[in-house]
Design an enzyme around this catalytic site. Structure first.
Site, PDB file in Angstrom:
ATOM      1  N   GLU A  40       0.846  -1.189   0.000  1.00  0.00           N
ATOM      2  CA  GLU A  40       0.000   0.000   0.000  1.00  0.00           C
ATOM      3  C   GLU A  40       0.884   1.242   0.000  1.00  0.00           C
ATOM      4  O   GLU A  40       1.784   1.378   0.838  1.00  0.00           O
ATOM      5  CB  GLU A  40      -0.914   0.005   1.228  1.00  0.00           C
ATOM      6  CG  GLU A  40      -1.646   1.308   1.473  1.00  0.00           C
ATOM      7  CD  GLU A  40      -2.487   1.750   0.283  1.00  0.00           C
ATOM      8  OE1 GLU A  40      -2.311   2.910  -0.162  1.00  0.00           O
ATOM      9  OE2 GLU A  40      -3.310   0.947  -0.202  1.00  0.00           O
ATOM     10  N   HIS A 444     -16.792   6.887  -8.245  1.00  0.00           N
ATOM     11  CA  HIS A 444     -17.108   5.525  -8.684  1.00  0.00           C
ATOM     12  C   HIS A 444     -16.572   5.257 -10.082  1.00  0.00           C
ATOM     13  O   HIS A 444     -17.313   4.848 -10.972  1.00  0.00           O
ATOM     14  CB  HIS A 444     -18.634   5.305  -8.672  1.00  0.00           C
ATOM     15  CG  HIS A 444     -19.242   5.369  -7.311  1.00  0.00           C
ATOM     16  ND1 HIS A 444     -20.613   5.497  -7.126  1.00  0.00           N
ATOM     17  CD2 HIS A 444     -18.695   5.315  -6.077  1.00  0.00           C
ATOM     18  CE1 HIS A 444     -20.870   5.521  -5.820  1.00  0.00           C
ATOM     19  NE2 HIS A 444     -19.715   5.411  -5.167  1.00  0.00           N
ATOM     20  N   ASN A 478     -13.307  -1.378  -9.028  1.00  0.00           N
ATOM     21  CA  ASN A 478     -14.448  -0.946  -9.835  1.00  0.00           C
ATOM     22  C   ASN A 478     -14.087  -0.883 -11.312  1.00  0.00           C
ATOM     23  O   ASN A 478     -14.966  -0.994 -12.181  1.00  0.00           O
ATOM     24  CB  ASN A 478     -14.919   0.434  -9.378  1.00  0.00           C
ATOM     25  CG  ASN A 478     -15.378   0.454  -7.940  1.00  0.00           C
ATOM     26  OD1 ASN A 478     -15.751  -0.575  -7.379  1.00  0.00           O
ATOM     27  ND2 ASN A 478     -15.353   1.620  -7.318  1.00  0.00           N
TER      28      ASN A 478
END
Length: 511
Positions: A40, A444, A478
């Site tokens: 990360e 999104h 996504n």
């Protein structure tokens, strides 16, 4: 070991958001003997690692966690409400940071509020936790045809800790849904009728809400797995490829400035809808569809007040002292192909517009209405990566080519009309007209490494989320979703991650 990193693992995961964490969880459950390293770029800002910042009780500590999530320039001015976002110029929300000024639009309308988070847990430490199931054309047809999609979504519910009862004590919630249903439910299938919003939230015995982040997805199964290690403040700069096969990742230790190669049998990149294709480009992995079919959800928002309730008794257990807690109730108006919007209806703890001083507010009566609109898909809506300029992390700079079509604009106008219908059904509209948030505000971003049933040049990964071009390289997020959705996409992307992780388990157990 090389420094703080292993020389070799079975699976390397880039990104610690909900989908990268889903890979780690399924691998830990189904094949705990595999060694897993998760990388990360941002710091650990909450405990347990990856937990939602809303669970941090102290206001100053929560603000600090949000600032530390804001990339290489934390502390810039942010905005915390839809109305402020619409009126306050180009600013990010707390816990996020924007693409550099000018990079959000190379052509068309652009995505002026395109934003990211850099922290353990990714955007899962800051999200609204809404987990509606996709419906109608939002669903992935080739997974529906095999009967897999609903089972995978059920697994995503499990990993995210989805509930529908966290706000059962909210005043007037049932009345609100009754009024919304009277306006829209006629002719709808049961699954598409007004209902409680599925949320990755649960309420503790002491009444406190607990919002799910990547910590919930990881679970004790992953945290207690001695073969799993999370490395924060570690930038993945390149996927290592040998003769068409992924063999590891090159990482940059942001604490020491040193660079290391970590070899792996499988690589998973789950770095969000902007940075996953960016890393592939930087690695020389550049299929035709990379960065293309970018789609976001245009948002229309409004507010109303539930009327006709002054003499209603407040049911036992629903009495509220003072203001309501944040997001005191969330209702859902599902997407349909006839009305291609997803409705997120939230009872607020305060009015988003000024009210008269002598105008008392009944707890639970102020309602924020938001409709998310599905986008028409086009390969021309895309990310462009520079071969010369770099971003603040030293990776190829991103430019956005994004334009609303005539059909998109018609859908937005229909959403404005529909949200007025919903506001009048609720009671009293609190403004003259709804307003549209700047593009990119939904956070999104989808489609940039989309999934396809076959390798026909319009997708980057196959049905198991493995790239067509590089063997052993899986993508998550996504960005993998191939359909135009209006509903919040996290549940779907976690479901796809479950399928990909199962494929890795099967694959490595056969070797």
């Amino acid at each position: 070991m090389t420094g703080r990193y292993p020389d070799e693992v079975d699976v390397a995961i880039v990104g610690s958001g909900p989908t990268g964490s889903a890979y780690a969880r399924i691998l830990s459950e189904d094949s705990p003997g595999l060694t897993i390293a998760m990388f990360e770029v941002g710091p650990t800002v909450s405990q347990p690692a990856g937990s939602h910042v809303k669970n941090i009780v102290d206001d100053d500590s929560r603000s600090d966690a949000q600032r530390r999530s804001e990339g290489s320039a934390p502390g810039e001015a942010t905005l915390n409400s839809p109305r402020a976002v619409a009126a306050g110029g180009r600013r990010a929300r707390p816990g996020t940071f924007l693409l550099p000024d000018g990079d959000f639009a190379a052509s068309g309308d652009g995505l002026p509020l395109a934003a990211m988070s850099s922290n353990v847990g990714g955007m899962g430490a800051h999200w609204t936790a809404a987990c509606p199931r996709p419906g109608a054309s939002e669903r992935i047809g080739f997974l529906d045809a095999t009967g897999e999609l609903d089972e995978l979504i059920g697994q995503a519910d499990r990993l995210l800790g989805v509930t529908t009862d966290a706000f059962d004590g909210s005043p007037l919630g049932d009345l609100l849904r009754e009024r919304l249903a009277a306006a829209v439910d006629e002719g709808r299938a049961p699954a598409a009728r007004v209902q409680k919003m599925p949320l990755a939230v649960h309420r503790r015995e002491d009444g406190r809400l607990v919002w799910s982040g990547s910590d919930v997805v990881l679970g004790d199964e992953t945290r207690n797995n001695p073969n799993f290690t999370l490395f924060d403040e570690t930038l993945a700069v390149r996927v290592l490829v040998d003769d068409g096969v992924a063999v590891g990742v090159e990482v940059h230790d942001r604490r020491t400035g040193e660079t290391h190669e970590v070899h792996a049998r499988i690589v998973v990149v789950a770095a969000d809808g902007l940075r996953t294709p960016q890393l592939l480009w930087a690695s020389g992995i550049r299929p035709t569809a990379l960065g293309r079919y970018l789609n976001d959800q245009s948002q229309v928002v409004f507010a109303a007040r539930i009327t006709g309730i002054e003499d209603l008794p407040v049911p036992e257990g629903q009495k509220v002292a003072g203001t309501l807690g944040e997001s005191s109730g969330v209702s859902w108006v599902p997407f349909t192909d006839d009305l291609p919007f997803h409705g997120q209806i939230m009872q607020l703890d305060a009015s988003p517009v000024p009210l008269a001083d002598d105008d008392p507010v009944v707890p639970g009566s102020i309602v924020g209405l938001g409709l998310f609109c599905a986008k028409e898909l086009s390969a021309d809506d895309r990310l462009e990566f520079s071969d010369d300029a770099t971003d603040s992390y030293g990776l190829p700079a991103i430019r956005v080519h994004y334009a609303l079509t005539d059909g998109d604009r018609e859908t937005i106008e229909r959403a404005k009309a529909q949200i007025m219908t919903l506001a009048r059904a609720v009671g009293e509209p609190l403004d003259d007209a709804p307003f549209q948030l700047p593009l990119g505000a939904s956070l999104h971003y989808q489609g940039t490494t989309r999934m396809g049933e076959t390798d026909d040049g319009t997708s980057v990964v196959g049905p198991n989320s493995e790239t067509w071009e590089v063997d052993g390289l899986y993508l998550a997020g996504n960005n993998v979703i191939p359909t135009a959705t209006a509903c919040n996409p996290t549940l779907t992307s976690v479901a796809l991650a479950v399928k990909g992780a199962r494929d890795i388990v099967h694959r490595l157990s056969d070797r």
